[in-house]
Design an enzyme around this catalytic site. Structure first.
Site, PDB file in Angstrom:
ATOM      1  N   CYS A   1       9.215  48.282  64.237  1.00 31.88           N
ATOM      2  CA  CYS A   1      10.045  48.145  63.980  1.00 31.88           C
ATOM      3  C   CYS A   1      10.329  46.299  63.274  1.00 31.88           C
ATOM      4  CB  CYS A   1      10.665  47.869  65.316  1.00 31.88           C
ATOM      5  SG  CYS A   1      10.160  46.020  66.458  1.00 31.88           S
TER       6      CYS A   1
ATOM      7  N   CYS B   1       8.675  43.174  64.532  1.00 31.60           N
ATOM      8  CA  CYS B   1       7.241  43.448  64.684  1.00 31.60           C
ATOM      9  C   CYS B   1       7.004  42.731  63.390  1.00 31.60           C
ATOM     10  CB  CYS B   1       6.689  44.831  63.874  1.00 31.60           C
ATOM     11  SG  CYS B   1       6.391  45.964  65.501  1.00 31.60           S
TER      12      CYS B   1
ATOM     13  N   ASP C   1      22.950  36.130  22.955  1.00 39.19           N
ATOM     14  CA  ASP C   1      22.161  35.648  22.322  1.00 39.19           C
ATOM     15  C   ASP C   1      22.680  36.440  21.233  1.00 39.19           C
ATOM     16  OD1 ASP C   1      20.574  34.100  20.640  1.00 39.19           O
ATOM     17  OD2 ASP C   1      18.945  35.505  20.043  1.00 39.19           O
TER      18      ASP C   1
ATOM     19  N   ASP D   1      16.108  37.378  24.108  1.00 41.39           N
ATOM     20  CA  ASP D   1      14.795  37.924  23.436  1.00 41.39           C
ATOM     21  C   ASP D   1      13.862  36.707  22.821  1.00 41.39           C
ATOM     22  OD1 ASP D   1      16.140  37.099  20.689  1.00 41.39           O
ATOM     23  OD2 ASP D   1      15.666  39.947  20.617  1.00 41.39           O
TER      24      ASP D   1
ATOM     25  N   ASP E   1      15.498  30.909  23.190  1.00 39.18           N
ATOM     26  CA  ASP E   1      16.394  31.848  24.881  1.00 39.18           C
ATOM     27  C   ASP E   1      15.682  31.288  25.485  1.00 39.18           C
ATOM     28  OD1 ASP E   1      18.042  32.862  22.889  1.00 39.18           O
ATOM     29  OD2 ASP E   1      16.692  34.670  22.743  1.00 39.18           O
TER      30      ASP E   1
END
Length: 808
Positions: free
Chosen positions: A57, A60, A479, A693, A697
């Site tokens: 549970c 624990c 971008d 990318d 950036d």
């Protein structure tokens, strides 16, 4: 021929050099900045994954985290109940793995370090084994519980029992038969007692403690009435204990089966890992273990085989199924590039469908794309989302509070003059209806299904905080180059500047020759386009480039170098870049009017100057992706403000913006200023997502609340992002945001049910409604409700597997 190879490298695990662990630890902006500025600390901290057994549970989970956190040198310990895993960040100079394992064992659980991904059983396989174990115990329990219930409830249901063991005539025999039927049920549920009472003695009570106390109270009361001073057949509650154990075992088996389905995504990725490869050595083939494959090896991949590692096709042509990587079902053509095209790259784990390929290996082990995907998904599923904090806080005190409520319930009904049977019924009902399991599963199971479903469709969330942060975004900054556009600019015009001196007037070829010579040293997409145009002309005529020295790239401005050799004997200094570079080098203060008029709208101009004199302009155009306009519309439908960010000039930016439907643009932005613009929006209270990318950036991606990198991006961009798209399709950013919102909505539903169930169920079980004429809750019904509460949470999370993604 047999090839023997000795592998001297350490075993590759899921750690990925290019994915900085600091971002997996903490994704909020302040934490990122802190971690990035403390490189030495990062180098000291190591991460170890532990397989934890014995958790039942959410309580624990808290116990294990406390035990690990108590070890000196541990900086962070995150335990995932759904996966039975722990990720521990520790300083190896202070702590060691053995101490971590001992700490978990001292808390009453089992711990095993996971050294290599190959040693780790698949999550679905682990859950399936757990399901089979619980199912076996469940059938044993039900096999004896059904006759036990019929025996105990028969007289009340109008069934007559034989006189030799009827409760009216032979109460002792009647009770002994019930006891004998109860013992196998208790044996089936023995783990509840061994773990429950152990954790209670260690002051870490959990769900097992509640079940053990509730059923032990029922059995103990029954034994008292059976062997006590006064035999009382009406005081037997053996069937209550039997039904409680049987129903909870049923719930546990259904939960394990559901968890197996929930972890199917990561398991399907793990199954893609190849075991062997066909090595080509001196023209002969030999099968070797995948662990012995090294970068530079040449491998042969037959039709219908899994590609063993990331590499480049050196021979052959085929179609490769990359659906595991991108989610796209259409196979992609892969060629060697001998026909003039560029050689195709292939990814380990993808399927070669119809042709014979020979590949040269680029990446192996933990550096492969498949290993990186698996690592990202595992990190995302192991990490905790901030939304889970409240559930963790409640779970930490849940069981002790329930024990107190049960004691107060018994005292209240005793003080009210209730019978012993009534007091027992209310007390046991409180103990068994309380369900910390639902609290523990509410968040991790939804994250497991959500991130797994995303991974199957090429959307990778770095961790759970990133998944949660994505649903809050209200501003999306994109971008331009490579994100909104194809990222493959092409030369459209070459303009020659007017020459007012007596020097020879250069032609267009001369302008291109000098520009391409200098741009050979540049990695910028515009520079590569100029070089590509020169190479194209070189194929058609004897087009040779000058040699260059003293090359210098000025980020955000352009490049410069000294040309020389046979084709530039005067060694002129050449500048190639934007107007800002020309002004800085005193070439001109403003773009010449005659040139400005000739530059087509939407084109990006690159000015070329030799020895301080402008000789021409090269115009390039980068077309918007065909799906960009639709993607922007989807973002706007999600209620996001869409902003375009570019270092390009105004006319080029406005041309792309008009085609894609973006109304807010920032143009002429230097790379170092991109993150400042992100900060500017954040200072206004906006939650910002950044899509990019490129290397320039990366700071903006790290600064944003959520950085999103396209799969074709650089390693630096991927490293600093929170979400990675394996497909270069902006529309899937909208899918990622929708999936984030759906997952968080699912988590809130789970938490609402988990809290609501306990808030309502416990008072009803305690008999709160009885004084007002309301019903009492029998312990057997309470056990049934408890057993199915966690199952309902898992089933609700599984609905995310049906999430609708965009299909091209």
């Amino acid at each position: 021929m047999t090839v023997k190879r000795f592998n001297l490298r350490l075993p590759c695990n899921a750690a990925i050099p290019s994915l900085n662990v600091s971002y997996a630890i903490c994704q909020n902006r302040e934490c990122k900045d802190s971690l990035m500025s403390e490189d030495k600390m990062q180098q000291e901290v190591q991460v170890i994954n532990l397989d934890i057994q014995g958790m039942t549970c959410a309580g624990c989970v808290i116990s294990v985290e406390k035990a690990l956190g108590s070890v000196g040198g541990v900086e962070l310990a995150e335990v995932n109940f759904a996966l039975n895993r722990a990720a521990v960040h520790y300083n190896p100079e202070i702590a060691n793995p053995s101490e971590l394992e001992s700490a978990v064992e001292s808390a009453g659980f089992e711990a095993r370090r996971l050294k290599d991904s190959d040693d780790v059983p698949e999550p679905s396989e682990q859950s399936e084994q757990e399901y089979l174990k619980f199912r076996k115990k469940m059938w044993l329990a039900f096999g004896f519980t059904v006759p036990l219930v019929l025996l105990a409830m028969g007289p009340m249901l109008g069934f007559s029992l034989p006189a030799w063991f009827a409760p009216e005539t032979e109460p002792l025999r009647y009770g002994l038969i019930q006891l004998l039927l109860t013992l196998p049920v208790i044996w089936a549920g023995r783990d509840f007692y061994t773990k429950g009472f152990t954790t209670f003695l260690r002051r870490n009570p959990n769900m097992d403690t509640l079940v053990a106390m509730g059923t032990a109270a029922a059995v103990g009361f029954s034994l008292w009435n059976l062997f006590g001073t006064q035999l009382n057949a009406e005081g037997f509650y053996f069937e209550t204990a039997g039904v409680i154990i049987a129903l909870i075992l049923l719930g546990k088996s259904l939960e394990a089966k559901s968890r197996s389905r929930a972890s199917a995504a990561i398991s399907s990725l793990l199954k893609l890992r190849p075991k062997e490869a066909v090595l080509v050595h001196e023209g002969k083939e030999s099968n070797i273990s995948i662990d012995l494959v090294l970068p530079g090896d040449v491998l042969r991949v037959r039709p219908g085989s899994i590609i063993p590692a990331d590499g480049i096709v050196v021979e052959g042509c085929s179609y490769v199924d990359e659906s595991m990587l991108t989610g796209e079902p259409v196979p992609v053509e892969k060629t060697s590039g001998k026909s003039g095209s560029e050689a195709s790259e292939v990814t380990g784990g993808t399927l070669n469908t119809n042709g014979l390929l020979t590949i040269r290996v680029k990446r192996v082990g933990g550096e492969t794309t498949l290993a990186r995907i698996i690592s990202l998904v595992e990190n995302a599923q192991l990490a905790k989302a901030p939304v889970a904090r409240l559930a963790d806080q409640v779970a930490g005190v849940f069981v002790p509070v329930v024990l107190v409520i049960a004691a107060l319930t018994g005292f209240f009904w005793w003080y009210s003059g209730a019978s012993a049977n009534e007091i027992l019924g209310y007390t046991v009902a409180v103990l068994v209806i309380a369900c910390p399991c639902a609290l523990g599963l509410a968040t991790p199971i939804a994250i497991m299904v959500g991130t797994g479903t995303g991974a199957q469709h090429g959307i990778l969330f770095r961790n759970a905080p990133a998944l949660e942060a994505a649903h809050r975004l209200d501003t999306l900054i994109l971008d331009k180059t490579g994100t909104l556009t194809e990222g493959r600019p092409q030369v459209t015009q070459i303009l020659v500047a007017e020459n007012k001196s007596e020097d020879p007037i250069p032609d267009a070829a001369e302008v291109l020759r000098f520009a391409a010579a200098v741009e050979q040293g540049s990695e910028h997409p515009l520079g590569r386009a100029v070089v590509a145009e020169a190479e194209k002309q070189n194929l058609e005529a004897n087009f040779n480039l000058p040699e260059i020295t003293a090359f210098e790239a000025q980020t955000g401005f352009g490049v410069k170098a000294v040309c020389g050799g046979k084709y530039a004997p005067d060694n002129p200094e050449v500048f190639v870049g934007n107007p800002a570079l020309m002004r800085a080098e005193n070439v001109f203060s403003e773009v010449p009017e005659n040139l400005a008029k000739q530059i087509s709208a939407g084109n990006t101009p690159i000015f070329v100057a030799v020895d301080g004199k402008l000789i021409g302009v090269i115009c390039l155009a980068d077309e918007a992706r065909p799906e960009s306009a639709e993607a922007v519309r989807k973002f706007q439908e999600l209620g996001l403000e869409v902003v375009m960010l570019t270092g390009d000039q105004q006319s080029s930016a406005e041309a792309v913006a008009s085609k894609t439907g973006i109304t807010k643009i920032h143009f002429g932005v230097l790379p170092e200023d991109k993150s400042k613009i992100v900060k500017q929006y954040q200072s206004q209270g906006q939650r910002v997502g950044m899509i990019g990318d490129g290397i320039n950036d990366a700071p903006a991606l790290a600064q944003a609340d959520v950085g999103i990198a396209m799969g074709s991006g650089t390693d630096v961009a991927l490293e600093t992002s929170d979400v990675v798209l394996m497909k270069n399709d902006l529309r899937h950013v909208a899918d990622a945001l929708r999936l984030s919102r759906a997952t968080l909505r699912n988590i809130r539903q789970n938490l609402f049910w988990a809290f609501g169930y306990n808030v309502i169920g416990i008072p009803v079980a305690a008999g709160l409604l009885v004084p007002f004429g309301g019903p009492a809750l029998h312990p057997m019904l309470a056990a049934g409700a408890m057993a199915f509460s966690s199952v309902s949470v898992v089933m609700n999370s599984l609905r995310l597997r049906g999430f609708s993604f965009f299909k091209a």
